[in-house]
Design an enzyme around this catalytic site. Structure first.
Site, PDB file in Angstrom:
ATOM      1  N   GLN A   1       0.816  -1.215   0.000  1.00 24.90           N
ATOM      2  CA  GLN A   1       0.000   0.000   0.000  1.00 24.90           C
ATOM      3  C   GLN A   1       0.854   1.271   0.000  1.00 24.90           C
ATOM      4  OE1 GLN A   1      -3.286   0.334  -0.330  1.00 24.90           O
ATOM      5  NE2 GLN A   1      -3.736  -1.852  -0.316  1.00 24.90           N
TER       6      GLN A   1
ATOM      7  N   CYS B   1     -10.843  -8.679   1.090  1.00 29.79           N
ATOM      8  CA  CYS B   1     -10.756 -10.094   1.439  1.00 29.79           C
ATOM      9  C   CYS B   1     -11.774 -10.463   2.504  1.00 29.79           C
ATOM     10  CB  CYS B   1      -9.369 -10.429   1.954  1.00 29.79           C
ATOM     11  SG  CYS B   1      -8.075  -9.645   1.003  1.00 29.79           S
TER      12      CYS B   1
HETATM   13  C1  LIG Z   1      -3.258  -6.104  -1.947  1.00 26.29           C
HETATM   14  C2  LIG Z   1      -2.307  -6.385  -0.850  1.00 26.29           C
HETATM   15  C3  LIG Z   1      -1.531  -7.559  -0.848  1.00 26.29           C
HETATM   16  C4  LIG Z   1      -1.681  -8.618  -1.893  1.00 26.29           C
HETATM   17  O1  LIG Z   1      -1.147  -8.251  -3.139  1.00 26.29           O
HETATM   18  P1  LIG Z   1      -1.593  -9.075  -4.434  1.00 26.29           P
HETATM   19  O2  LIG Z   1      -0.703  -8.551  -5.510  1.00 26.29           O
HETATM   20  O3  LIG Z   1      -3.039  -8.761  -4.670  1.00 26.29           O
HETATM   21  O4  LIG Z   1      -1.353 -10.507  -4.167  1.00 26.29           O
HETATM   22  C5  LIG Z   1      -0.628  -7.729   0.183  1.00 26.29           C
HETATM   23  N1  LIG Z   1      -0.492  -6.813   1.150  1.00 26.29           N
HETATM   24  C6  LIG Z   1      -1.204  -5.674   1.181  1.00 26.29           C
HETATM   25  C7  LIG Z   1      -0.976  -4.681   2.272  1.00 26.29           C
HETATM   26  C8  LIG Z   1      -2.144  -5.420   0.188  1.00 26.29           C
HETATM   27  O5  LIG Z   1      -2.859  -4.302   0.229  1.00 26.29           O
END
Ligand SMILES: *Cc1c(COP(=O)(O)O)cnc(C)c1O
Length: 392
Positions: A179, A325
């Site tokens: 993020q 999720c």
């Molecule tokens: C979206 C997210 C992930 C997962 O990333 P993907 O590329 O969708 O597998 C992991 N950590 C954080 C903090 C996220 O926001």
């Protein structure tokens, strides 16, 4: 899209420039970068140039960047890879209670396989306490994995301080920066970060591509066994177009970061202020200042977040009630519970995350429409009715 899309923490739209950069690698040069002929070597070169671009954005060297299928894989690899490589040194891992499931579920998996995990508490704003971290360290601690910024409430962790403690104690430090990347200037060397996860689709790049930064000299176990790609560390024919798109996206994100962050911060503050002023019994979740410029997370008493989302959707507003999720499940978010919200308060939470296409008029629309939606829901709520009676 004529929707008001305010769910950029879940994913972001891909940019036209990114698609344009990827296009020749999708329908033009399809060669496998591992082959010997020229067109294959051109693809290999394009990958190496992309590696250079990604590395530069976080202050790393190109040979410290390993492409993965995204943030989840990078988190899994970092944690399981350290666990395996360091098992002679110890079996203890320190993380926090507010991590993304890619980290939490990986740690829980390792607990079933003989590892010991400390899940640090966070304060009411979602930050770990540095003294708690120091106290959690044991001779067997091999890894500290704490996220850079939280995906639900936007809280930024004291990363540099964590890095310093990890270094002083000779413990590896991994941070999930999915993020934070593109919104915060990250410097892996200054901040003593040994491992760092990035995902392209959270910064206007394609889905299914990301990377793990592994500091030079840090040895972790291989995660994907296969061919010799990614210098033998991650087998599998490279996602060439994805890698090109990732590099383009992160390059643009860093070029435009200052303007973007200034715009997001102004809109974010306007949205928070507008909603809190107009809606009674509402409260901000997360840190007031140490938070991502694009994150607004507000709790509303006496309403249920999932139903709120449906009503917002009917108005063309896309938001989230926690993290993507956990939407669809009735358990309140682990992050909101960890900052001390009781279940009933955690249930009535909305997350708005702003992005490049967000306009001020969209923010105004949300501020205008939300109070009536909340009022309508409270009118139907027996809890609210009881509450009003106690007020009379
Ligand atoms: C979206 C997210 C992930 C997962 O990333 P993907 O590329 O969708 O597998 C992991 N950590 C954080 C903090 C996220 O926001």
């Amino acid at each position: 899209m004529d929707k008001i899309y305010l769910d950029h923490a879940a994913t972001t739209p891909i940019k036209q420039e990114v698609v344009d950069a990827m296009y020749p690698y999708l329908i033009g040069n399809f060669a496998n970068p591992s082959s010997v002929y020229q067109i294959a070597q051109q693809n290999k070169k394009a990958i190496d140039e992309s590696r250079e671009v990604v590395a530069k954005c976080i202050g790393a060297h190109a040979n410290e960047i390993f492409f993965t299928s995204g943030g989840t894989e990078a988190d899994n690899w970092a944690i399981k890879g350290v666990a395996e490589a360091k098992k002679d040194k110890g079996n203890h891992i320190i993380t926090s209670k507010v991590e993304h499931h890619a980290v939490l579920h990986t740690c829980e998996y390792l607990e079933k396989h003989g590892y010991e995990v400390t899940y640090l508490d966070v304060d009411e704003f979602g930050r770990i306490n540095i003294e708690d971290l120091k106290n959690a360290i044991k001779p067997t601690t091999i890894l500290i994995t704490i996220m850079y910024a939280n995906n639900e409430i936007g809280t930024i962790m004291p990363v540099a301080e964590i890095g310093e403690i990890a270094k002083a104690n000779n413990i590896l430090f991994h941070t999930d920066a999915v993020q934070a990347t593109g919104q915060i200037k990250i410097d892996v060397h200054k901040e003593n970060i040994d491992l760092l996860s990035i995902s392209a689709h959270k910064l206007n790049g394609p889905k299914g591509i990301g990377c793990l930064y592994i500091k030079r000299g840090v040895k972790i176990a291989q995660f994907m066994h296969g061919g010799g790609q990614e210098r033998g560390q991650r087998g599998g024919t490279e996602n060439v177009a994805g890698i090109i798109g990732f590099a383009k996206a992160i390059e643009l994100a860093y070029e435009q970061m200052d303007d973007k962050v200034a715009k997001y911060t102004a809109y974010r503050n306007k949205l928070i202020k507008g909603v809190l002023e107009k809606v009674p019994h509402a409260f901000l979740n997360g840190h007031p200042t140490e938070r991502l410029s694009n994150n607004v997370n507000i709790g509303f008493e006496f309403v249920e977040g999932e139903s709120l989302l449906l009503l917002l959707d009917m108005e063309g507003i896309c938001a989230s009630s926690g993290s993507a999720c956990t939407s669809g499940s009735l358990d309140p978010s682990h992050v909101l519970l960890s900052i001390g919200l009781p279940h009933e308060k955690a249930h009535g939470t909305l997350r708005f995350t702003l992005g490049e296409g967000t306009t001020e008029s969209e923010i105004d629309t949300v501020i205008e429409k939300l109070p009536a939606i909340i009022a309508r829901m409270r009118d139907m709520s027996p809890l609210y009715e009881d509450f009003i009676k106690t007020q009379k």
